[in-house]
Design a protein around this motif. Structure first.
Motif, PDB file in Angstrom:
ATOM      1  N   GLY A  25       0.817  -1.201   0.000  1.00 51.89           N
ATOM      2  CA  GLY A  25       0.000   0.000   0.000  1.00 51.89           C
ATOM      3  C   GLY A  25       0.854   1.256   0.000  1.00 51.89           C
ATOM      4  N   HIS A  26       0.442   2.204  -0.868  1.00 52.72           N
ATOM      5  CA  HIS A  26       1.103   3.512  -0.901  1.00 52.72           C
ATOM      6  C   HIS A  26       0.069   4.584  -0.558  1.00 52.72           C
ATOM      7  CE1 HIS A  26       5.058   2.343  -2.584  1.00 52.72           C
ATOM      8  NE2 HIS A  26       4.375   1.330  -3.079  1.00 52.72           N
ATOM      9  N   SER A  27       0.511   5.792  -0.514  1.00 56.07           N
ATOM     10  CA  SER A  27      -0.382   6.878  -0.099  1.00 56.07           C
ATOM     11  C   SER A  27      -1.566   7.033  -1.036  1.00 56.07           C
ATOM     12  CB  SER A  27       0.409   8.188  -0.029  1.00 56.07           C
ATOM     13  OG  SER A  27       1.023   8.458  -1.290  1.00 56.07           O
ATOM     14  N   THR A  28      -1.377   6.759  -2.311  1.00 51.84           N
ATOM     15  CA  THR A  28      -2.457   6.965  -3.283  1.00 51.84           C
ATOM     16  C   THR A  28      -3.109   5.665  -3.730  1.00 51.84           C
ATOM     17  OG1 THR A  28      -0.810   6.968  -5.080  1.00 51.84           O
ATOM     18  CG2 THR A  28      -1.458   9.111  -4.146  1.00 51.84           C
ATOM     19  N   SER A  29      -2.347   4.587  -3.811  1.00 50.38           N
ATOM     20  CA  SER A  29      -2.923   3.326  -4.300  1.00 50.38           C
ATOM     21  C   SER A  29      -1.996   2.179  -3.933  1.00 50.38           C
ATOM     22  CB  SER A  29      -3.114   3.376  -5.825  1.00 50.38           C
ATOM     23  OG  SER A  29      -1.858   3.519  -6.475  1.00 50.38           O
ATOM     24  N   ASP A  30      -2.519   0.950  -4.103  1.00 49.40           N
ATOM     25  CA  ASP A  30      -1.693  -0.239  -3.907  1.00 49.40           C
ATOM     26  C   ASP A  30      -0.804  -0.453  -5.119  1.00 49.40           C
ATOM     27  OD1 ASP A  30      -2.885  -0.689  -1.492  1.00 49.40           O
ATOM     28  OD2 ASP A  30      -4.367  -2.099  -2.286  1.00 49.40           O
ATOM     29  N   GLN A  31       0.365  -1.044  -4.884  1.00 44.20           N
ATOM     30  CA  GLN A  31       1.309  -1.282  -5.985  1.00 44.20           C
ATOM     31  C   GLN A  31       1.843  -2.698  -5.910  1.00 44.20           C
ATOM     32  OE1 GLN A  31       4.208   1.808  -6.869  1.00 44.20           O
ATOM     33  NE2 GLN A  31       5.786   0.251  -7.178  1.00 44.20           N
ATOM     34  N   ASP A  32       1.800  -3.397  -7.054  1.00 41.32           N
ATOM     35  CA  ASP A  32       2.336  -4.748  -7.136  1.00 41.32           C
ATOM     36  C   ASP A  32       3.855  -4.725  -7.120  1.00 41.32           C
ATOM     37  OD1 ASP A  32      -0.200  -5.807  -7.333  1.00 41.32           O
ATOM     38  OD2 ASP A  32      -0.223  -5.799  -9.518  1.00 41.32           O
ATOM     39  N   ASP A  33       4.429  -5.688  -6.411  1.00 38.29           N
ATOM     40  CA  ASP A  33       5.885  -5.854  -6.386  1.00 38.29           C
ATOM     41  C   ASP A  33       6.226  -7.139  -7.126  1.00 38.29           C
ATOM     42  OD1 ASP A  33       8.552  -6.086  -5.940  1.00 38.29           O
ATOM     43  OD2 ASP A  33       8.431  -6.218  -3.754  1.00 38.29           O
ATOM     44  N   ALA A  34       6.590  -7.023  -8.390  1.00 36.43           N
ATOM     45  CA  ALA A  34       6.820  -8.185  -9.249  1.00 36.43           C
ATOM     46  C   ALA A  34       8.299  -8.524  -9.399  1.00 36.43           C
ATOM     47  CB  ALA A  34       6.211  -7.943 -10.631  1.00 36.43           C
ATOM     48  N   GLU A  35       9.163  -7.903  -8.606  1.00 31.26           N
ATOM     49  CA  GLU A  35      10.599  -8.134  -8.801  1.00 31.26           C
ATOM     50  C   GLU A  35      10.994  -9.569  -8.450  1.00 31.26           C
ATOM     51  OE1 GLU A  35      13.311  -5.010  -7.523  1.00 31.26           O
ATOM     52  OE2 GLU A  35      11.603  -3.653  -7.334  1.00 31.26           O
ATOM     53  N   GLY A  36      10.484 -10.094  -7.334  1.00 34.42           N
ATOM     54  CA  GLY A  36      10.788 -11.479  -6.987  1.00 34.42           C
ATOM     55  C   GLY A  36      10.241 -12.450  -8.018  1.00 34.42           C
ATOM     56  N   TRP A  37       9.023 -12.199  -8.480  1.00 32.27           N
ATOM     57  CA  TRP A  37       8.409 -13.043  -9.508  1.00 32.27           C
ATOM     58  C   TRP A  37       9.270 -13.025 -10.781  1.00 32.27           C
ATOM     59  CZ3 TRP A  37       6.669 -13.053 -14.458  1.00 32.27           C
ATOM     60  CH2 TRP A  37       5.732 -14.021 -14.821  1.00 32.27           C
ATOM     61  N   ALA A  38       9.672 -11.830 -11.194  1.00 31.90           N
ATOM     62  CA  ALA A  38      10.484 -11.708 -12.404  1.00 31.90           C
ATOM     63  C   ALA A  38      11.837 -12.387 -12.236  1.00 31.90           C
ATOM     64  CB  ALA A  38      10.676 -10.232 -12.759  1.00 31.90           C
TER      65      ALA A  38
END
Length: 347
Positions: A219-232
């Motif tokens: 969660g960020h101040s404006t919206s949720d953000q996906d963290d795809a670095e581990g997946w990638a």
């Protein structure tokens, strides 16, 4: 001393079924002096399912094979269950060689009979925790595993679990499963991993418009953000597992565009100048949004080759049984010598 030979009579009803990226060879045979027929179904990797039941007629054996494949949900589902069953058997042999501690069995231990069921949210959480317990430093996390298995599922060649499982646990000694305290723990963990792998393949084949990666969201101040670095990172490791066979796509300009956002986010061997392209959350979010399209396109790129290779491998194993002037077992309608029996063309 003369060596005894065992003559087999092969039924003319035996056949090869191809579809969903896999090939199944239905073999029906009996001993020359035996009245009943034996049924065996073998996939392109050589994994064989021999039925315990014996059949009075070869037609009865064929009907049973076709009904069993249909009951399992099709060619892929039958293939996946056979692979999972073989892996559980191998894990059991591995575990029995270890000095086991006397622990109570896990009541939810997975068996080969339910290895096609997708993992629930609770089971995904459990798998996440078990992966961390195996080796939090060298082994894969759940999101990394998910990307890794996606690359294996869509890639150019079938990769056997015995090749990729050691990478999951971070084992460098060639061991198939990590040291654990009991056989029940080994089979349970293996069952969770194989079920997740099967569900990825099922989603890609049966719901091509559905892409359901497993990666964290913050969660960020404006919206949720996906963290795809581990997946990638897991996906790029899956590509490197079979890097030579991926080269046609990686050399193709269009293929490079598909792979680029995943490589930017996850390739640990990326050049330093790439760091400026993933420095901000906005840059990473833009790359993450491209992954779904990339995965679909790369799967479509490799699908015809996977089908052709599976047919060729099966036909070559059958070459001793198929005359050069007989119809090719792949179902093309051509003579064997002009199709899979040809040393040049891969159709």
């Amino acid at each position: 001393m003369t060596e005894e030979t065992y003559d087999l009579i092969h039924s003319p009803l035996q056949r090869t079924l191809s579809g969903e990226g896999h090939t199944l060879e239905i073999a029906i045979y009996r001993g020359a002096d035996e009245p009943d027929w034996i049924l065996e179904i073998e996939d392109e990797t050589g994994t064989s399912t021999v039925f315990d039941e014996r059949f009075a007629t070869d037609q009865e054996a064929l009907d049973t094979a076709l009904a069993e494949i249909e009951a399992e949900g099709g060619i892929h589902s039958f293939y996946a269950k056979a692979q999972a069953g073989a892996m559980v058997s191998e894990a059991e042999m591995f575990a029995k060689l270890q000095a086991l501690k006397k622990l109570p069995p896990i009541a939810t231990a997975t068996t080969p009979h339910n290895l096609m069921a997708p993992l629930s949210e609770e089971e995904l959480d459990e798998l996440d925790g078990l992966l961390l317990e195996v080796d939090a430093d060298q082994g894969m996390t759940l999101d990394t595993l998910d990307g890794f298995l996606h690359a294996i599922a869509i890639g150019p060649e079938t990769v056997m679990p015995s090749q990729w499982l050691p990478k999951v646990w971070g084992l460098d000694d060639g061991g198939m499963m990590p040291p654990m305290d009991s056989l029940e723990q080994v089979t349970h963990l293996l069952g969770l991993v194989m079920r997740h792998y099967n569900s990825i393949i099922s989603y890609l084949e049966n719901s091509p418009l559905l892409f359901a990666p497993v990666w964290p969201t913050y969660g960020h101040s404006t919206s949720d953000q996906d963290d795809a670095e581990g997946w990638a990172n897991g996906f790029t490791d899956g590509v490197k597992l079979n890097l030579a066979s991926w080269q046609p796509l990686l050399r193709d300009p269009q293929g490079q565009q598909w792979y680029h956002p995943i490589a930017l986010l996850g390739d640990e061997d990326a050049p330093p100048e790439w760091d400026d392209l993933i420095r901000t959350p906005e840059q990473r979010a833009k790359l993450t949004a491209q992954i779904e399209h990339s995965v679909r396109q790369m799967r479509a790129y490799w699908l015809p080759l996977r089908q052709a290779v599976a047919e060729r491998q099966t036909a070559q194993r059958m070459s001793a049984k198929v005359g050069r002037n007989e119809p090719c077992p792949c179902g093309s309608g051509k003579k064997f010598k002009k199709c899979c029996g040809s040393p040049v063309d891969l159709h």
